[in-house]
Design a protein around this motif. Structure first.
Motif, PDB file in Angstrom:
ATOM      1  N   THR A  35      18.423   0.853  -3.774  1.00  0.00           N
ATOM      2  CA  THR A  35      19.618   1.668  -3.483  1.00  0.00           C
ATOM      3  C   THR A  35      19.171   3.043  -3.328  1.00  0.00           C
ATOM      4  OG1 THR A  35      21.240   0.098  -4.059  1.00  0.00           O
ATOM      5  CG2 THR A  35      21.945   2.276  -3.730  1.00  0.00           C
ATOM      6  N   LYS A  36      18.519   3.614  -4.528  1.00  0.00           N
ATOM      7  CA  LYS A  36      18.137   5.122  -4.858  1.00  0.00           C
ATOM      8  C   LYS A  36      16.714   5.507  -4.320  1.00  0.00           C
ATOM      9  CE  LYS A  36      20.367   5.129  -9.248  1.00  0.00           C
ATOM     10  NZ  LYS A  36      20.271   5.467 -10.880  1.00  0.00           N
ATOM     11  N   ALA A  37      16.183   4.374  -3.244  1.00  0.00           N
ATOM     12  CA  ALA A  37      14.907   4.608  -2.561  1.00  0.00           C
ATOM     13  C   ALA A  37      13.948   5.455  -3.114  1.00  0.00           C
ATOM     14  CB  ALA A  37      15.351   5.430  -1.390  1.00  0.00           C
ATOM     15  N   TYR A  38      13.310   5.024  -4.326  1.00  0.00           N
ATOM     16  CA  TYR A  38      12.254   5.649  -5.117  1.00  0.00           C
ATOM     17  C   TYR A  38      11.000   5.958  -4.041  1.00  0.00           C
ATOM     18  CZ  TYR A  38      14.990   5.730  -9.521  1.00  0.00           C
ATOM     19  OH  TYR A  38      15.697   6.079 -10.555  1.00  0.00           O
ATOM     20  N   ASP A  39      10.237   6.568  -4.488  1.00  0.00           N
ATOM     21  CA  ASP A  39       8.750   6.743  -3.832  1.00  0.00           C
ATOM     22  C   ASP A  39       8.058   5.567  -4.304  1.00  0.00           C
ATOM     23  OD1 ASP A  39       9.088   9.085  -2.178  1.00  0.00           O
ATOM     24  OD2 ASP A  39       9.751   9.934  -4.097  1.00  0.00           O
ATOM     25  N   LEU A  40       8.195   5.173  -5.504  1.00  0.00           N
ATOM     26  CA  LEU A  40       7.261   4.190  -5.894  1.00  0.00           C
ATOM     27  C   LEU A  40       7.907   3.464  -7.179  1.00  0.00           C
ATOM     28  CD1 LEU A  40       3.581   3.713  -6.425  1.00  0.00           C
ATOM     29  CD2 LEU A  40       5.057   3.531  -8.323  1.00  0.00           C
ATOM     30  N   VAL A  41       7.849   2.294  -7.413  1.00  0.00           N
ATOM     31  CA  VAL A  41       8.608   1.520  -8.609  1.00  0.00           C
ATOM     32  C   VAL A  41       7.418   0.598  -9.425  1.00  0.00           C
ATOM     33  CG1 VAL A  41      10.278  -0.193  -9.556  1.00  0.00           C
ATOM     34  CG2 VAL A  41      10.660   1.267  -7.601  1.00  0.00           C
ATOM     35  N   ILE A  42       7.423   0.810 -10.694  1.00  0.00           N
ATOM     36  CA  ILE A  42       6.444   0.116 -11.793  1.00  0.00           C
ATOM     37  C   ILE A  42       7.431  -0.967 -12.391  1.00  0.00           C
ATOM     38  CG2 ILE A  42       4.883   0.247 -13.567  1.00  0.00           C
ATOM     39  CD1 ILE A  42       4.379   3.112 -12.693  1.00  0.00           C
ATOM     40  N   VAL A  43       6.957  -2.170 -12.193  1.00  0.00           N
ATOM     41  CA  VAL A  43       7.892  -3.184 -12.833  1.00  0.00           C
ATOM     42  C   VAL A  43       7.153  -4.099 -13.922  1.00  0.00           C
ATOM     43  CG1 VAL A  43       9.082  -5.340 -12.136  1.00  0.00           C
ATOM     44  CG2 VAL A  43       8.937  -3.571 -10.584  1.00  0.00           C
ATOM     45  N   GLN A  44       7.744  -4.131 -15.331  1.00  0.00           N
ATOM     46  CA  GLN A  44       7.343  -4.958 -16.147  1.00  0.00           C
ATOM     47  C   GLN A  44       8.140  -6.144 -16.285  1.00  0.00           C
ATOM     48  OE1 GLN A  44       8.024  -3.515 -20.169  1.00  0.00           O
ATOM     49  NE2 GLN A  44       5.936  -4.332 -20.798  1.00  0.00           N
ATOM     50  N   SER A  45       8.180  -7.282 -15.599  1.00  0.00           N
ATOM     51  CA  SER A  45       8.887  -8.298 -15.587  1.00  0.00           C
ATOM     52  C   SER A  45       9.437  -8.942 -16.878  1.00  0.00           C
ATOM     53  CB  SER A  45       8.563  -9.417 -14.651  1.00  0.00           C
ATOM     54  OG  SER A  45       8.484  -9.026 -13.253  1.00  0.00           O
ATOM     55  N   ASN A  46      10.403  -9.513 -17.242  1.00  0.00           N
ATOM     56  CA  ASN A  46      10.789 -10.134 -18.385  1.00  0.00           C
ATOM     57  C   ASN A  46      10.376 -11.746 -17.998  1.00  0.00           C
ATOM     58  OD1 ASN A  46      12.188 -10.633 -20.895  1.00  0.00           O
ATOM     59  ND2 ASN A  46      13.610 -11.897 -19.592  1.00  0.00           N
ATOM     60  N   ASN A  47      10.723 -12.112 -16.781  1.00  0.00           N
ATOM     61  CA  ASN A  47      10.362 -13.446 -16.365  1.00  0.00           C
ATOM     62  C   ASN A  47      10.040 -13.369 -14.864  1.00  0.00           C
ATOM     63  OD1 ASN A  47      10.952 -16.132 -15.069  1.00  0.00           O
ATOM     64  ND2 ASN A  47      12.531 -16.811 -16.386  1.00  0.00           N
ATOM     65  N   ASN A  48       8.622 -13.865 -14.675  1.00  0.00           N
ATOM     66  CA  ASN A  48       8.159 -13.386 -13.329  1.00  0.00           C
ATOM     67  C   ASN A  48       8.776 -14.073 -12.001  1.00  0.00           C
ATOM     68  OD1 ASN A  48       5.844 -13.120 -15.221  1.00  0.00           O
ATOM     69  ND2 ASN A  48       4.682 -12.461 -13.592  1.00  0.00           N
ATOM     70  N   GLY A  49       9.123 -15.322 -12.441  1.00  0.00           N
ATOM     71  CA  GLY A  49       9.878 -15.985 -11.380  1.00  0.00           C
ATOM     72  C   GLY A  49      11.211 -15.391 -10.999  1.00  0.00           C
ATOM     73  N   ALA A  50      11.693 -15.011 -11.949  1.00  0.00           N
ATOM     74  CA  ALA A  50      13.027 -14.467 -12.091  1.00  0.00           C
ATOM     75  C   ALA A  50      13.176 -13.177 -11.206  1.00  0.00           C
ATOM     76  CB  ALA A  50      13.902 -14.431 -13.040  1.00  0.00           C
ATOM     77  N   GLN A  51      12.169 -12.266 -11.516  1.00  0.00           N
ATOM     78  CA  GLN A  51      12.121 -10.794 -10.852  1.00  0.00           C
ATOM     79  C   GLN A  51      11.428 -10.895  -9.349  1.00  0.00           C
ATOM     80  OE1 GLN A  51      11.945 -10.661 -14.951  1.00  0.00           O
ATOM     81  NE2 GLN A  51      13.901 -10.715 -13.979  1.00  0.00           N
ATOM     82  N   ALA A  52      10.661 -11.945  -9.211  1.00  0.00           N
ATOM     83  CA  ALA A  52       9.914 -11.881  -7.798  1.00  0.00           C
ATOM     84  C   ALA A  52      10.722 -11.632  -6.875  1.00  0.00           C
ATOM     85  CB  ALA A  52       9.062 -13.177  -7.666  1.00  0.00           C
ATOM     86  N   ALA A  87      -0.101   5.505  -9.559  1.00  0.00           N
ATOM     87  CA  ALA A  87       0.998   6.088  -8.958  1.00  0.00           C
ATOM     88  C   ALA A  87       0.846   7.202  -7.995  1.00  0.00           C
ATOM     89  CB  ALA A  87       2.154   5.872  -9.922  1.00  0.00           C
ATOM     90  N   ASP A  88       0.270   8.064  -8.679  1.00  0.00           N
ATOM     91  CA  ASP A  88       0.018   9.469  -8.195  1.00  0.00           C
ATOM     92  C   ASP A  88      -0.808   9.108  -6.739  1.00  0.00           C
ATOM     93  OD1 ASP A  88      -0.041  12.547  -8.213  1.00  0.00           O
ATOM     94  OD2 ASP A  88      -2.370  11.830  -8.751  1.00  0.00           O
ATOM     95  N   LYS A  89      -1.771   8.446  -6.845  1.00  0.00           N
ATOM     96  CA  LYS A  89      -2.618   8.293  -5.614  1.00  0.00           C
ATOM     97  C   LYS A  89      -1.798   7.471  -4.458  1.00  0.00           C
ATOM     98  CE  LYS A  89      -7.239   7.914  -8.033  1.00  0.00           C
ATOM     99  NZ  LYS A  89      -8.324   7.120  -8.197  1.00  0.00           N
ATOM    100  N   VAL A  90      -1.127   6.696  -4.881  1.00  0.00           N
ATOM    101  CA  VAL A  90      -0.212   5.770  -3.877  1.00  0.00           C
ATOM    102  C   VAL A  90       0.694   6.838  -3.211  1.00  0.00           C
ATOM    103  CG1 VAL A  90       1.428   4.047  -3.306  1.00  0.00           C
ATOM    104  CG2 VAL A  90      -0.816   3.718  -4.870  1.00  0.00           C
ATOM    105  N   VAL A  91       1.431   7.535  -4.111  1.00  0.00           N
ATOM    106  CA  VAL A  91       2.698   8.244  -3.430  1.00  0.00           C
ATOM    107  C   VAL A  91       2.137   9.428  -2.670  1.00  0.00           C
ATOM    108  CG1 VAL A  91       4.204   7.440  -5.134  1.00  0.00           C
ATOM    109  CG2 VAL A  91       3.053   9.761  -5.637  1.00  0.00           C
ATOM    110  N   ASN A  92       0.789   9.970  -2.897  1.00  0.00           N
ATOM    111  CA  ASN A  92       0.322  11.033  -2.211  1.00  0.00           C
ATOM    112  C   ASN A  92      -0.742  10.571  -0.923  1.00  0.00           C
ATOM    113  OD1 ASN A  92       1.184  13.149  -3.875  1.00  0.00           O
ATOM    114  ND2 ASN A  92       0.002  12.767  -5.468  1.00  0.00           N
TER     115      ASN A  92
END
Length: 359
Positions: free
Chosen positions: A98-115, A311-316
């Motif tokens: 919704t907030k349309a971030y330029d990049l998101v870094i995700v540390q999952s609690n449960n891989n299958g649930a977050q995938a 993250a810096d390299k990707v967003v740039n």
């Protein structure tokens, strides 16, 4: 038992504070508000979704992300926490769309649930780096494909290598016909599952004489581990070793028996072995004290540095997010080398000069 829990509660308070905000020049809070005055509109907006503030490693990683973000004037970093709740973390990932971030870094609690929610980010055209643990294609589609999830990148550590460090030495150290207990991380979490598999391969398969007296999920949480250990020792059967999938759970289990004369002698010498993973500041202090036998460093500082660098390299536009695939090492920490790691934590402010955890 109230006295035992005071330390854990204080530590949780410190970790909650650490997760309250991350900054690379912006105003950030636990709700993910990354708005700020001045030139923030010119900055790339990155969100780090941590799994839980009560998890010492997640808190450490968040603190290191905060430090690293200060090195990037072009990035505004927001940190939020799923608090160990899949529904909450999934809601945060939807909020990132919704907030349309330029990049998101995700540390999952449960891989299958977050995938599936990571997939929503990918479908929205938002670059995603999964970290500690990697999200794999198998987490999304239930296949046997253990490659990094399509459309994402990863910065991680090898959980098998991390567990093998202590499992290898435990083969020689754990006494014959020993009774051990096993503390697991969240079911479905890649690191938790793979560390446990490594203990089977590198320890239990080689030591069939060892009996698993009790085994349960403590979900990376020291309080849950403390409660389990309190229950287990009531059986009256001596526990020769604590095998924990992270330092935080090991610390909770150790706290439960710290004042038990059957487990800790009058001179402070323990009559048990204990193994962890992560090499946290708390874990290092426990090794120095003689309560934790060994652990493997999973450097949150190195993970944060790599995450922010990529993250810096990707967003740039310097590289595609799918080209991000990097891993940190897992050196062993034991009584012979723990002081150098304690010094590392003194230097970065996580351990005070007098040898206690910073508040």
């Amino acid at each position: 038992m109230k006295a035992k829990k005071i330390g854990a509660l204080l530590l949780a308070a410190v970790m909650t504070f650490s997760l309250a905000a991350c900054g690379g020049g912006g105003k950030d809070d636990s709700k993910g508000d990354s708005s700020s005055a001045g030139s923030s509109s010119d900055k790339k907006r990155v969100c780090f979704v941590a799994r839980a503030s009560a998890d010492t490693f997640a808190a450490w990683l968040t603190t290191e992300m905060k430090k690293e973000a200060k090195n990037y004037d072009n990035i505004e970093l927001t940190c939020v926490s799923g608090e160990g709740d899949d529904n909450k973390e999934n809601g945060l990932l939807e909020d990132c769309v919704t907030k349309a971030y330029d990049l998101v870094i995700v540390q999952s609690n449960n891989n299958g649930a977050q995938a599936p929610y990571v997939q929503q980010l990918v479908d929205a055209g938002i670059p995603v780096i999964t970290t500690n643990p990697t999200t794999h294609q198998s987490d999304l589609d239930g296949s046997d494909d253990d490659s990094v999830m399509e459309g994402t990148g990863t910065v991680d550590a090898d959980p098998v290598a991390q567990a093998k460090v202590s499992a290898d030495r435990a083969v020689e150290e754990v006494p014959k016909d020993a009774n051990v207990v096993v503390l697991n991380g969240p079911s479905g979490n890649f690191h938790a599952d793979k560390r446990r598999e490594a203990w089977t391969e590198y320890f239990f398969d080689k030591r069939p004489d060892v009996k698993i007296l009790y085994e349960d999920y403590a979900n990376w949480n020291s309080d849950e581990a403390l409660t389990l250990m309190e229950s287990w020792v009531q059986s009256g059967t001596h526990i020769d070793a604590i095998i924990s999938m992270n330092d935080n759970m090991a610390a909770g289990a150790i706290e439960a028996i710290r004042d038990d004369k059957e487990y800790v002698g009058a001179d402070g010498t323990p009559s048990f072995l204990a193994y962890g993973v992560d090499g946290t500041a708390q874990g290092c202090l426990l090794i120095k004290e003689g309560m934790l036998t060994s652990t493997a460093l999973q450097s949150a500082a190195d993970l944060a540095k790599k995450n922010m660098e990529y993250a810096d390299k990707v967003v740039n536009g310097e590289m595609k997010v799918t080209e991000v695939n990097d891993y940190v090492d897992a050196p062993e920490i034991n009584k012979d080398n723990v002081q150098e790691y304690i010094q590392m934590y003194i230097d970065n402010g996580e351990i005070t000069d007098d040898g206690s955890l910073s508040e």
